[in-house]
Design an enzyme around this catalytic site. Structure first.
Site, PDB file in Angstrom:
ATOM      1  N   GLY A 174       0.826  -1.215   0.000  1.00 33.16           N
ATOM      2  CA  GLY A 174       0.000   0.000   0.000  1.00 33.16           C
ATOM      3  C   GLY A 174       0.849   1.249   0.000  1.00 33.16           C
ATOM      4  O   GLY A 174       2.060   1.187  -0.248  1.00 33.16           O
ATOM      5  N   ASN A 175       0.228   2.379   0.251  1.00 35.90           N
ATOM      6  CA  ASN A 175       0.966   3.644   0.310  1.00 35.90           C
ATOM      7  C   ASN A 175       0.294   4.569   1.315  1.00 35.90           C
ATOM      8  O   ASN A 175      -0.760   4.249   1.847  1.00 35.90           O
ATOM      9  CB  ASN A 175       1.059   4.275  -1.084  1.00 35.90           C
ATOM     10  CG  ASN A 175      -0.320   4.562  -1.650  1.00 35.90           C
ATOM     11  OD1 ASN A 175      -1.017   5.435  -1.152  1.00 35.90           O
ATOM     12  ND2 ASN A 175      -0.725   3.800  -2.659  1.00 35.90           N
ATOM     13  N   ARG A 176       0.923   5.727   1.551  1.00 40.91           N
ATOM     14  CA  ARG A 176       0.465   6.601   2.627  1.00 40.91           C
ATOM     15  C   ARG A 176      -0.512   7.687   2.157  1.00 40.91           C
ATOM     16  O   ARG A 176      -0.732   8.670   2.852  1.00 40.91           O
ATOM     17  CB  ARG A 176       1.674   7.250   3.307  1.00 40.91           C
ATOM     18  CG  ARG A 176       2.586   6.220   3.963  1.00 40.91           C
ATOM     19  CD  ARG A 176       3.436   6.837   5.047  1.00 40.91           C
ATOM     20  NE  ARG A 176       4.346   7.837   4.524  1.00 40.91           N
ATOM     21  CZ  ARG A 176       4.505   9.043   5.018  1.00 40.91           C
ATOM     22  NH1 ARG A 176       3.807   9.442   6.044  1.00 40.91           N
ATOM     23  NH2 ARG A 176       5.375   9.873   4.481  1.00 40.91           N
ATOM     24  N   SER A 177      -1.118   7.540   0.987  1.00 42.45           N
ATOM     25  CA  SER A 177      -2.067   8.555   0.525  1.00 42.45           C
ATOM     26  C   SER A 177      -3.253   8.642   1.499  1.00 42.45           C
ATOM     27  O   SER A 177      -3.820   7.624   1.884  1.00 42.45           O
ATOM     28  CB  SER A 177      -2.580   8.168  -0.867  1.00 42.45           C
ATOM     29  OG  SER A 177      -3.659   8.995  -1.218  1.00 42.45           O
TER      30      SER A 177
END
Ligand code: C5P
Length: 403
Positions: free
Chosen positions: A202-205
């Site tokens: 995943g990512n931190r958006s």
């Protein structure tokens, strides 16, 4: 337009009910913030019924959604009517003892005050000095009129009539390019690609910029579909309450692609603000990967490229449709960031590319953003910084300048 109406403690508060009705009937979203004193003249129930939104005077309610700054940040116009002599003095001093005070300090919107008081109080040098200071700071003053006052007196100090306040207040907001009747689709948040039943890439958006773009478009009259991947808590609260926004939740790149392709078929404007995983795991395990099953001390996952959703949308766009992509870059240097943005706009074939700098502490997950907007031929359409809502409005202004 998102309008906050502050009401302070004067008998003219009863006329503010008509002012709010006028604004709501004209299609504006109105949130009322009375002071405690104002509630002695007109009660909470009336303000809630007339504005069709919950009303509070206190900074201690809805603390989780940071209401004392949230309304100010979202407001495009703040009207204080009636504005008493006492409140004008507090406003000049920047006092923030209640929700109206904090909202006025937190907002960057145009502010209009409609004073109401007895003639002697209006003419007093203290009030006149406060009015002069507020005017210098850019506050617009409507009235007061000369006429009948409480207790049979007459003279300057009577609050202007609701239709005059509404007309003067709406006139101070710069005309925005409108999206009435337009269909807009915006993606937001970060996708997650499963590794096994409990883990993902995943990512931190946070989804904040996409949500702000959806709200800004809906506030300009568009019918909006927000395709939301994973977002931070609370980010979708205001979006979910908006009557012109439909939210569709997705998780993986494949789900995002399918939802965006369907929604884009009906839309005139398509914005890919989501942070989409560039890779997915080639073989997703159907059981939790365990250290005990591992052959050695490390673990190698084979990753394969995901489809570029926005490039696909741009390639199959219909006549007149505008496709907008984002580029989150860790590039420090403005010119280098701009160069990357121009190359990416051309490579993806999109009409507009919005580039922003991200890092460990910038861009993703933060309330503010700084962006540069370029067109497909590399022209810089806009540069903006500020809250994600301010940036969203700057993006729409830039995009709509193309039409
Ligand atoms: O190539 P890059 O990931 O920097 O491009 C970012 C832009 O492309 C964003 O608008 C993002 O939503 C979109 N994107 C996409 N599909 C991918 C990766 C990125 O639509 N697989």
């Amino acid at each position: 337009m998102f309008i906050v109406v502050g009401v302070t403690g004067g008998i003219a508060a009863y006329k503010t009910v008509s002012l709010i009705r006028l604004l709501v009937t004209a299609g504006h979203e109105v949130h009322v913030i009375p002071t405690e004193d104002a509630l002695r003249f007109v009660g909470l129930t009336t303000w809630e019924a007339i504005s069709r939104h919950p009303v509070t005077t206190s900074v201690h309610e809805d603390v989780a959604e940071v209401r004392h700054v949230a309304l100010g940040r979202r407001a495009e116009l703040v009207i204080v009517a009636p504005a008493t002599a006492d409140f004008l003095a507090k406003m000049t001093a920047g006092l923030a003892g209640d929700l109206l005070g904090t909202t006025l300090l937190a907002t960057s919107a145009r502010v209009v005050v409609a004073p109401a008081m007895h003639t002697e109080m209006w003419r007093h040098p203290a009030t006149q000095a406060n009015i002069a200071t507020l005017r210098e700071r850019g506050v617009h003053v409507v009235g007061p009129d000369d006429g009948a006052l409480t207790g049979g007196d007459s003279g300057p100090g009577r609050m202007s009539e609701p239709d005059a306040i509404a007309a003067a207040a709406l006139a101070v907001v710069p005309a925005r390019a409108h999206l009435a009747g337009a269909r807009v689709v915006v993606s937001a948040g970060g996708t997650r690609e499963p590794i096994d039943p409990v883990r993902y890439l995943g990512n931190r958006s946070s989804g904040r910029q996409g949500a702000a773009l959806a709200l800004a478009a809906a506030d300009r009259g568009a019918e909006v579909t927000l395709v939301a991947a994973h977002v931070d808590d609370g980010v979708l609260d205001a979006v979910a309450r908006h009557p012109r926004i439909r939210i569709q939740r997705v998780s993986t790149v494949a789900q995002m692609q399918s939802a965006m392709t369907d929604a884009a078929a009906e839309a005139g404007l398509v914005v890919m603000a989501a942070a989409v995983s560039d890779y997915r795991v080639a073989d997703v395990a159907d059981h939790k990967l365990s250290k005990e099953d591992a052959a050695g001390p490390g673990l190698t996952l084979e990753l394969v490229r995901t489809p570029d959703i926005v490039a696909g949308l741009a390639a199959q766009r219909c006549d007149g449709q505008i496709v907008i992509a984002f580029a989150a870059e860790t590039e420090e240097d403005r010119d280098a960031l701009l160069g990357r943005a121009q190359r990416k706009a051309a490579r993806k074939g999109v009409d507009v590319l919005v580039a922003n700098r991200v890092g460990w502490n910038a861009g993703f997950g933060t309330p503010d953003n700084a962006i540069v907007v370029v067109s497909r031929d590399g022209a810089v359409l806009a540069e903006a910084s500020g809250s994600k809502r301010e940036v969203a409005d700057a993006i729409w202004d830039a995009v709509l300048s193309l039409r």
